[in-house]
Motif scaffolding. Structure first.
Motif, PDB file in Angstrom:
ATOM      1  N   PRO A 179       0.850  -1.188   0.000  1.00  0.00           N
ATOM      2  CA  PRO A 179       0.000   0.000   0.000  1.00  0.00           C
ATOM      3  C   PRO A 179       0.890   1.244   0.000  1.00  0.00           C
ATOM      4  N   SER A 206      -2.922   5.731   1.658  1.00  0.00           N
ATOM      5  CA  SER A 206      -4.221   5.269   2.154  1.00  0.00           C
ATOM      6  C   SER A 206      -4.748   6.234   3.198  1.00  0.00           C
ATOM      7  N   THR A 264      -1.942   1.177  -4.620  1.00  0.00           N
ATOM      8  CA  THR A 264      -1.278  -0.073  -4.226  1.00  0.00           C
ATOM      9  C   THR A 264      -0.381  -0.605  -5.333  1.00  0.00           C
ATOM     10  N   PHE A 322      -8.350  -6.720  -4.543  1.00  0.00           N
ATOM     11  CA  PHE A 322      -8.498  -5.284  -4.281  1.00  0.00           C
ATOM     12  C   PHE A 322      -9.923  -4.898  -4.664  1.00  0.00           C
ATOM     13  N   TYR A 374      -7.859  -6.578   0.272  1.00  0.00           N
ATOM     14  CA  TYR A 374      -7.813  -5.153   0.591  1.00  0.00           C
ATOM     15  C   TYR A 374      -9.198  -4.594   0.306  1.00  0.00           C
ATOM     16  N   LEU A 416      -7.037  -6.575   4.980  1.00  0.00           N
ATOM     17  CA  LEU A 416      -6.843  -5.134   5.097  1.00  0.00           C
ATOM     18  C   LEU A 416      -8.185  -4.437   4.938  1.00  0.00           C
ATOM     19  N   ASP A 421      -9.750  -0.460   4.974  1.00  0.00           N
ATOM     20  CA  ASP A 421      -9.258   0.928   4.958  1.00  0.00           C
ATOM     21  C   ASP A 421     -10.225   1.831   4.204  1.00  0.00           C
ATOM     22  N   ALA A 431      -4.233  -0.584   6.060  1.00  0.00           N
ATOM     23  CA  ALA A 431      -3.141  -0.532   5.084  1.00  0.00           C
ATOM     24  C   ALA A 431      -1.869  -0.011   5.735  1.00  0.00           C
TER      25      ALA A 431
END
Length: 300
Positions: free
Chosen positions: A5, A8, A18, A170, A195, A233, A235, A265
């Motif tokens: 990352p 963020s 990322t 992601f 993520y 993750l 965020d 992150a």
């Protein structure tokens, strides 16, 4: 697989930028960074402006190293249509379709951006719902899914990177997830590292409903229980809430029972948790500002 990352919300700016590197290919997902134009009735603090510039330099550095650049949608915290456009030169660029499944605002931004980078990429392709291979690395995109709980803010594409040994997913701006299409792409692809853009709880009760939070928590628990996650993750929108971990306490508790780490992150990047926007009011109290703020990149 290396996942880094670069910028963020947990590190102080609005971003999910990322860098991903496998033995076959170097990929940068969403080379953008921005700030919230107003929080608690206040513009960005000078400390946020400084962090914005620091993060943008890192984005340019790692995007420059990449062979493939992905733009999941056209908000300014996920791409910049003006600055350092040389990062796209001689790259393979995958972008969300600029005309299909898109709202008017993003449609206009997409046209402006693509005109500005025309003739720069080695290859530019609309990626919605497609799959590409680089050696033994698979790069797979979801069909367009809502940016949030409805189509008002447009659509995004989720991204899977699978090198045959590890898989990284992601989500981009799903704000939850709360919608079946958003959730199913995650569960069907069974990532080891996820993520996730978490629920938008800093606007709970007026732009994000309590019902949507309940649905997001249920979905996150389902993901923990059904995917072979090692690292989770969370965020972006969620990390604009000072009490983000309390909002998803049930998820964290469920994950602990499965030895799954739910982290930000910043944690993953081994950086300090520095939620500048969420603490903007405190920044102004601790470090008073006398001079007006200059114009900066805003998300909206």
């Amino acid at each position: 697989m290396k996942v880094k990352p670069v910028a963020s919300d947990s590190m102080g700016t609005r971003s999910m930028a990322t860098y991903v590197e496998t033995k076959d290919v170097k990929i940068f997902i969403d080379p953008g960074v921005a700030l919230g134009p107003s929080r608690y009735g206040l513009p960005p603090h000078p400390l946020e402006l400084r962090r914005l510039e620091e993060h943008w330099k890192e984005v340019v550095k790692y995007a420059g190293m990449a062979e493939v650049i992905v733009v999941t949608h056209y908000h300014y915290d996920h791409h910049s249509p003006w600055e350092n456009l040389e990062i796209y030169k001689e790259k393979i660029v995958f972008v969300k379709h600029p005309k299909n499944h898109i709202n008017l605002s993003q449609k206009n931004r997409a046209a402006f951006f693509l005109e500005n980078i025309k003739d720069m990429p080695k290859k530019l392709e609309y990626c919605d719902g497609k799959e590409f291979n680089f050696g033994s690395t698979k790069l797979k995109f979801s069909k367009p899914v809502y940016h949030g709980t409805n189509p008002k803010l447009g659509f995004v594409v989720e991204v899977l990177v699978d090198d045959g040994e590890e898989s990284f997913l992601f989500t981009s701006d799903v704000e939850g997830p709360t919608i079946e299409d958003q959730i199913s792409f995650i569960i069907e692809n069974k990532p080891n590292i996820l993520y996730l853009d978490g629920p938008m709880t800093y606007m709970l009760g007026y732009r994000f409903s309590h019902k949507s939070l309940e649905e997001a928590v249920k979905a996150m628990i389902k993901i923990v229980r059904t995917c072979p996650l090692e690292t989770f993750l969370v965020d972006h929108h969620l990390l604009r809430d000072i009490n983000w971990d309390k909002q998803i306490a049930e998820v964290i508790k469920t994950a602990q029972k499965k030895n799954v780490k739910v982290i930000t992150a910043a944690d993953f990047a081994e950086k300090p948790l520095d939620m500048l926007e969420a603490h903007r009011k405190e920044l102004y109290e601790k470090y008073p500002v006398k001079t007006p703020q200059k114009k900066v990149r805003f998300e909206e």
